[in-house]
Design a protein around this motif. Structure first.
Motif, short mmCIF file in Angstrom:
data_model
loop_
_atom_site.label_atom_id
_atom_site.label_comp_id
_atom_site.label_asym_id
_atom_site.label_seq_id
_atom_site.Cartn_x
_atom_site.Cartn_y
_atom_site.Cartn_z
N ILE A 91 1.54 37.35 71.71
CA ILE A 91 2.98 37.40 71.98
C ILE A 91 3.69 36.59 70.91
CG2 ILE A 91 4.79 36.72 73.61
CD1 ILE A 91 2.72 37.20 75.84
N PRO A 121 7.15 34.83 70.34
CA PRO A 121 8.32 34.41 71.12
C PRO A 121 9.64 35.03 70.64
CG PRO A 121 6.96 32.52 70.58
CD PRO A 121 6.39 33.69 69.82
N HIS A 140 10.10 38.05 70.09
CA HIS A 140 10.16 39.41 70.65
C HIS A 140 9.68 39.37 72.09
CE1 HIS A 140 10.82 41.05 66.60
NE2 HIS A 140 9.91 40.18 66.21
N ALA A 141 10.49 38.83 72.96
CA ALA A 141 10.11 38.64 74.36
C ALA A 141 9.66 39.94 75.01
CB ALA A 141 11.27 38.05 75.14
N GLY A 142 8.58 39.85 75.77
CA GLY A 142 8.10 40.98 76.55
C GLY A 142 7.23 41.96 75.78
#
Length: 114
Positions: free
Chosen positions: A14, A16, A18-20
């Motif tokens: 992940i 951070p 680009h959340a999700g």
């Protein structure tokens, strides 16, 4: 005698920013594919997957804080280091993914990329 050590970003990380969303490293993915295609040869080197977030303690311990970019192939002493390897102290390493693929073929017998 030390073995070659390959450090890659763990797939499905992940970012951070680009959340999700989850990601794979575009530079490490071809190397991951080569390793998956020939697990017997892959067993001939030390492979470590680390998280995306910095600092990356495993990479810092192997190289230093200024060289945390991945992928990286840290060359063991079983075979001579190529002339184009980067050097930190007594450690030889390669960070270019295409060159890593070439060295996996040369040093470990993986098929070459066409």
């Amino acid at each position: 005698m030390s073995r070659d050590r390959l450090i890659l970003l763990a797939p499905g990380f992940i970012d951070p920013k680009h959340a999700g969303e989850t990601f794979v490293c575009p530079h490490g993915l071809p190397i991951e594919g080569l390793l998956a295609a020939d697990p017997e040869r892959a067993a001939g080197l030390d492979v470590e997957r680390v998280g995306f977030a910095r600092p990356r303690p495993a990479v810092i311990a192997a190289l230093d804080v200024d060289h945390q970019g991945l992928p990286v192939l840290i060359l063991g002493d079983a075979k001579p280091a190529p002339a184009d390897a980067k050097v930190l102290g007594n450690t030889h390493f390669v960070t270019d993914s295409r060159r890593i693929l070439d060295l996996l073929a040369e040093r470990h017998g993986f098929p070459r990329v066409h």
